[in-house]
Design an enzyme around this catalytic site. Structure first.
Site, PDB file in Angstrom:
ATOM      1  N   GLU A 142      18.864  20.790  31.689  1.00  0.00           N
ATOM      2  CA  GLU A 142      18.899  19.677  30.719  1.00  0.00           C
ATOM      3  C   GLU A 142      17.731  18.707  30.951  1.00  0.00           C
ATOM      4  O   GLU A 142      17.318  17.998  30.046  1.00  0.00           O
ATOM      5  CB  GLU A 142      20.231  18.920  30.868  1.00  0.00           C
ATOM      6  CG  GLU A 142      20.350  18.196  32.216  1.00  0.00           C
ATOM      7  CD  GLU A 142      21.754  17.686  32.527  1.00  0.00           C
ATOM      8  OE1 GLU A 142      22.704  18.446  32.328  1.00  0.00           O
ATOM      9  OE2 GLU A 142      21.860  16.537  32.968  1.00  0.00           O
ATOM     10  N   GLY A 173      21.675  25.633  42.129  1.00  0.00           N
ATOM     11  CA  GLY A 173      22.400  25.219  43.332  1.00  0.00           C
ATOM     12  C   GLY A 173      23.507  26.196  43.704  1.00  0.00           C
ATOM     13  O   GLY A 173      24.066  26.881  42.842  1.00  0.00           O
ATOM     14  N   THR A 194      27.006  25.607  41.975  1.00  0.00           N
ATOM     15  CA  THR A 194      27.035  26.102  40.592  1.00  0.00           C
ATOM     16  C   THR A 194      27.074  27.626  40.607  1.00  0.00           C
ATOM     17  O   THR A 194      27.786  28.239  39.811  1.00  0.00           O
ATOM     18  CB  THR A 194      25.790  25.614  39.817  1.00  0.00           C
ATOM     19  OG1 THR A 194      25.585  24.243  40.097  1.00  0.00           O
ATOM     20  CG2 THR A 194      25.961  25.809  38.321  1.00  0.00           C
ATOM     21  N   GLY A 195      26.327  28.230  41.524  1.00  0.00           N
ATOM     22  CA  GLY A 195      26.310  29.692  41.630  1.00  0.00           C
ATOM     23  C   GLY A 195      27.694  30.250  41.929  1.00  0.00           C
ATOM     24  O   GLY A 195      28.103  31.261  41.360  1.00  0.00           O
ATOM     25  N   GLU A 229      20.334  33.436  42.284  1.00  0.00           N
ATOM     26  CA  GLU A 229      19.287  33.006  43.225  1.00  0.00           C
ATOM     27  C   GLU A 229      19.569  31.557  43.535  1.00  0.00           C
ATOM     28  O   GLU A 229      19.410  30.694  42.672  1.00  0.00           O
ATOM     29  CB  GLU A 229      17.905  33.210  42.585  1.00  0.00           C
ATOM     30  CG  GLU A 229      16.801  33.354  43.609  1.00  0.00           C
ATOM     31  CD  GLU A 229      16.190  32.044  44.000  1.00  0.00           C
ATOM     32  OE1 GLU A 229      16.658  31.457  45.010  1.00  0.00           O
ATOM     33  OE2 GLU A 229      15.251  31.612  43.327  1.00  0.00           O
ATOM     34  N   CYS A 287      13.434  26.317  46.416  1.00  0.00           N
ATOM     35  CA  CYS A 287      14.568  26.960  47.097  1.00  0.00           C
ATOM     36  C   CYS A 287      14.151  27.512  48.460  1.00  0.00           C
ATOM     37  O   CYS A 287      14.950  27.560  49.381  1.00  0.00           O
ATOM     38  CB  CYS A 287      15.173  28.050  46.219  1.00  0.00           C
ATOM     39  SG  CYS A 287      13.965  29.196  45.565  1.00  0.00           S
ATOM     40  N   GLU A 339      21.078  21.481  52.148  1.00  0.00           N
ATOM     41  CA  GLU A 339      19.844  21.567  51.356  1.00  0.00           C
ATOM     42  C   GLU A 339      19.586  20.206  50.710  1.00  0.00           C
ATOM     43  O   GLU A 339      20.352  19.764  49.853  1.00  0.00           O
ATOM     44  CB  GLU A 339      19.990  22.641  50.279  1.00  0.00           C
ATOM     45  CG  GLU A 339      18.706  22.856  49.504  1.00  0.00           C
ATOM     46  CD  GLU A 339      18.846  23.897  48.396  1.00  0.00           C
ATOM     47  OE1 GLU A 339      19.837  23.846  47.657  1.00  0.00           O
ATOM     48  OE2 GLU A 339      17.949  24.742  48.273  1.00  0.00           O
TER      49      GLU A 339
HETATM   50  P1  NDP Z   1      22.460  23.092  39.188  1.00  0.00           P
HETATM   51  O1  NDP Z   1      22.770  24.304  39.945  1.00  0.00           O
HETATM   52  O2  NDP Z   1      23.581  22.243  38.715  1.00  0.00           O
HETATM   53  O3  NDP Z   1      21.575  23.448  37.894  1.00  0.00           O
HETATM   54  C1  NDP Z   1      20.927  24.656  37.664  1.00  0.00           C
HETATM   55  C2  NDP Z   1      21.226  25.131  36.235  1.00  0.00           C
HETATM   56  O4  NDP Z   1      22.618  25.404  36.114  1.00  0.00           O
HETATM   57  C3  NDP Z   1      20.915  24.086  35.186  1.00  0.00           C
HETATM   58  O5  NDP Z   1      20.427  24.715  34.015  1.00  0.00           O
HETATM   59  C4  NDP Z   1      22.276  23.490  34.943  1.00  0.00           C
HETATM   60  O6  NDP Z   1      22.388  22.863  33.712  1.00  0.00           O
HETATM   61  C5  NDP Z   1      23.151  24.707  35.014  1.00  0.00           C
HETATM   62  N1  NDP Z   1      24.557  24.434  35.227  1.00  0.00           N
HETATM   63  C6  NDP Z   1      25.126  23.409  35.894  1.00  0.00           C
HETATM   64  N2  NDP Z   1      26.471  23.509  35.874  1.00  0.00           N
HETATM   65  C7  NDP Z   1      26.769  24.628  35.180  1.00  0.00           C
HETATM   66  C8  NDP Z   1      27.985  25.271  34.810  1.00  0.00           C
HETATM   67  N3  NDP Z   1      29.170  24.792  35.155  1.00  0.00           N
HETATM   68  N4  NDP Z   1      27.922  26.401  34.081  1.00  0.00           N
HETATM   69  C9  NDP Z   1      26.740  26.913  33.725  1.00  0.00           C
HETATM   70  N5  NDP Z   1      25.544  26.344  34.038  1.00  0.00           N
HETATM   71  C10 NDP Z   1      25.556  25.213  34.767  1.00  0.00           C
HETATM   72  O7  NDP Z   1      21.449  22.256  40.005  1.00  0.00           O
HETATM   73  P2  NDP Z   1      21.231  20.669  39.972  1.00  0.00           P
HETATM   74  O8  NDP Z   1      20.186  20.402  39.017  1.00  0.00           O
HETATM   75  O9  NDP Z   1      22.493  19.909  39.755  1.00  0.00           O
HETATM   76  O10 NDP Z   1      20.771  20.460  41.453  1.00  0.00           O
HETATM   77  C11 NDP Z   1      21.766  20.409  42.478  1.00  0.00           C
HETATM   78  C12 NDP Z   1      21.233  21.011  43.733  1.00  0.00           C
HETATM   79  O11 NDP Z   1      21.096  22.411  43.569  1.00  0.00           O
HETATM   80  C13 NDP Z   1      19.855  20.538  44.136  1.00  0.00           C
HETATM   81  O12 NDP Z   1      19.879  19.328  44.778  1.00  0.00           O
HETATM   82  C14 NDP Z   1      19.408  21.665  44.995  1.00  0.00           C
HETATM   83  O13 NDP Z   1      19.970  21.504  46.270  1.00  0.00           O
HETATM   84  C15 NDP Z   1      20.004  22.866  44.324  1.00  0.00           C
HETATM   85  N6  NDP Z   1      19.047  23.552  43.439  1.00  0.00           N
HETATM   86  C16 NDP Z   1      18.532  24.735  43.853  1.00  0.00           C
HETATM   87  C17 NDP Z   1      17.613  25.387  43.070  1.00  0.00           C
HETATM   88  C18 NDP Z   1      17.020  26.682  43.484  1.00  0.00           C
HETATM   89  O14 NDP Z   1      15.971  27.061  42.989  1.00  0.00           O
HETATM   90  N7  NDP Z   1      17.665  27.422  44.357  1.00  0.00           N
HETATM   91  C19 NDP Z   1      17.130  24.837  41.816  1.00  0.00           C
HETATM   92  C20 NDP Z   1      17.784  23.608  41.434  1.00  0.00           C
HETATM   93  C21 NDP Z   1      18.697  23.007  42.239  1.00  0.00           C
HETATM   94  P3  NDP Z   1      21.927  21.338  33.504  1.00  0.00           P
HETATM   95  O15 NDP Z   1      20.948  20.995  34.529  1.00  0.00           O
HETATM   96  O16 NDP Z   1      21.346  21.417  32.160  1.00  0.00           O
HETATM   97  O17 NDP Z   1      23.181  20.538  33.558  1.00  0.00           O
END
Ligand code: NDP
Length: 478
Positions: free
Chosen positions: A172, A223, A226-227, A244, A278, A374
């Site tokens: 978002e 994250g 969420t995964g 991932e 990551c 993390e």
């Molecule tokens: P999220 O895991 O929440 O976001 C990643 C994606 O998942 C975004 O597109 C998000 O949507 C989407 N998402 C969130 N909740 C849901 C759901 N219930 N169902 C389906 N899709 C969903 O990461 P955050 O942005 O909240 O970051 C949180 C933490 O995750 C970070 O601080 C970091 O530690 C980790 N992270 C790790 C990453 C990596 O590459 N491994 C990348 C990003 C974060 P939207 O953002 O639109 O709400």
């Protein structure tokens, strides 16, 4: 949004402001998808797949379209670089690297289109037995904000080249280069509905997408929490899923390492993309004999990092991506101050953009939260070890298993240690270089499945065996 070959608003009319993290100002407004918009995108992708216009194209036709897309992005290279910098905050030179790498990824998978093949097997019977690979179907892809364009391409290129169709939701916070990508995609002439891009909140649009029974596969980067949620939903419907996720990646620095080179790469490991990677080298494990001199040189190097707006040429580290993420990182810095010693940085400023100094904690203990969780920001934890065994133990003392680094001049030591580290991506005497040819993914809670390379296309193919009876005899069983 881009649904069924059209650029559309959300049916509800809802929108979301997109913020430039370098100044905190609104830079664009995008549609906020609700479940009804998601359903429309899924139906478009379903019809595009079931209609077989895409999957029945020859591999050469798919390759040509993918190459034309790569060229279109190349033609608008500077535009994509600036937009990525403004939306994500990363320095322009990092965005240049990302867009360039994305173009190469599109070309890599375009090249693979014609190399996907089946096999014949010699089975112990009079049978002609063969294996074919077929596209899975409709893929739901959800990507994060740290590499908005690169993650988009890592997801869509292997999915499309193998004949699948896609509904993708960017973060978002960072949807802008994905929407511009859709324009290029449309201009190149891919069939309608093959790629659909919806913008909106993860818990609303993302959740509607992954819960939809009409999709066949989910691919997610983000994250770990969420995964886990996505894995549970996928399990309910028995969808194929690749994840991932996060990391708390150890970088082991031995006393025989080339010190200046190691400091140089360790700074890059910890602070590239403001540590929002990551695989960020967020835990530096340093041999006791060089600990003090390493810390001193590492701090000196961090002092030279120039924090600022990514569009300025002197900037070497940009803001973090959002106010919410700024607050999360600053909270970890507070925790760090109570757990370990702050050697450098620790200050943040969110008055005009979301800037956090490169922050270095030393004498960190394995049980400290800043050693375990993390942080996903420019915060690094430095720890001391005495022996090879202790270094391996510390490296594996994490729920994650994504990246690791080893710095030493001793190649035998590298071969001895590398198999003992429970993680999927290793670098020796450098850190972070990523190759489209090589598999990307983690052990343990860093995810499941591999992206990139030949491994990446296996995620998007079903495997079918067919056995042809070469005899004319009846079975004669009854
Ligand atoms: P999220 O895991 O929440 O976001 C990643 C994606 O998942 C975004 O597109 C998000 O949507 C989407 N998402 C969130 N909740 C849901 C759901 N219930 N169902 C389906 N899709 C969903 O990461 P955050 O942005 O909240 O970051 C949180 C933490 O995750 C970070 O601080 C970091 O530690 C980790 N992270 C790790 C990453 C990596 O590459 N491994 C990348 C990003 C974060 P939207 O953002 O639109 O709400």
């Amino acid at each position: 949004m881009y649904i069924n070959g059209d650029f559309v608003k959300a049916k509800s009319g809802k929108t979301r402001d997109i913020i430039n993290p370098a100044n905190g100002k609104v830079m664009a407004t995008v549609p906020e998808a609700q479940p009804e918009d998601v359903f429309e995108a899924v139906i478009a992708a379903r019809e595009a797949f079931d209609g077989q216009e895409w999957s029945s194209k020859t591999a050469l036709e798919r390759q040509d379209l993918m190459l034309a897309l790569a060229q279109k992005i190349r033609d608008k290279f500077d535009f994509f670089v600036e937009l990525e910098t403004q939306n994500n905050g990363k320095p322009k030179r990092e965005a240049e690297f990302d867009i360039d790498d994305s173009i190469n990824c599109l070309k890599f998978y375009a090249g693979l289109a014609t190399k996907i093949h089946g096999e014949t097997m010699s089975v112990p019977a009079n049978s002609f037995s063969f294996v074919t690979r077929e596209p899975i179907g409709v893929c739901a892809q959800i990507i994060p904000w740290n590499f908005p364009f690169l993650m988009l391409v890592w997801k869509i290129a292997p999915a499309l080249i193998t004949g699948n169709t896609v509904v993708l939701k960017p973060s978002e916070i960072t949807p802008l280069t994905a929407l511009e990508f859709a324009k290029c995609f449309d201009e190149v002439g891919f069939p309608k509905g093959v790629l659909n891009i919806i913008t909106g909140d993860g818990t609303v649009a993302g959740n509607a997408l992954i819960s939809d029974t009409r999709i066949d596969k989910i691919a997610f980067t983000g994250g770990t929490n969420t995964g886990k949620h996505i894995a549970k939903i996928a399990a309910e419907n028995l969808k194929k899923v690749t994840l991932e996720l996060g990391g708390k990646n150890p970088v082991i620095i031995f006393d025989d390492a080339n010190l200046d080179l190691t400091v140089d790469w360790a700074l890059f490991a910890a602070f590239a993309n403001s540590g929002q990677v990551c695989t960020a080298g967020s835990r530096l494990l340093v041999h006791a004999d060089i600990y003090d001199v390493f810390v001193q040189k590492f701090v000196e190097g961090a002092k030279k990092i120039k924090l600022g707006n990514g569009l300025l040429s002197e900037t070497t580290m940009g803001p973090v991506v959002s106010k919410a993420h700024f607050d999360k990182i600053m909270n970890y810095i507070q925790i760090g101050k109570s757990e370990a010693n702050l050697a450098f940085g620790g200050n943040g400023n969110s008055e005009n953009g979301y800037f956090i100094e490169p922050t270095i904690f030393v004498d960190v203990k394995p049980s400290d939260r800043i050693a375990k969780e993390e942080i996903f920001g420019p915060v690094v934890a430095i720890m001391k070890f005495e022996s090879e065994e202790e270094a391996i133990h510390l490296a594996n003392d994490t729920e994650y298993g994504l990246g690791f680094g080893i710095f030493t001049q001793n190649i035998t030591k590298v071969h001895r240690i590398s198999p003992k580290i429970k993680a999927g991506i290793g670098w020796v005497n450098w850190y972070h270089p990523t190759f489209n040819e090589m598999p990307w993914g983690g052990y343990k809670q860093s995810g499941t499945g591999r992206e990139l390379g030949l491994y990446g296309i296996e995620n998007y193919l079903e495997v079918k065996q067919v056995n042809i009876n070469l005899d004319t005899d009846p079975v004669g069983w009854y």
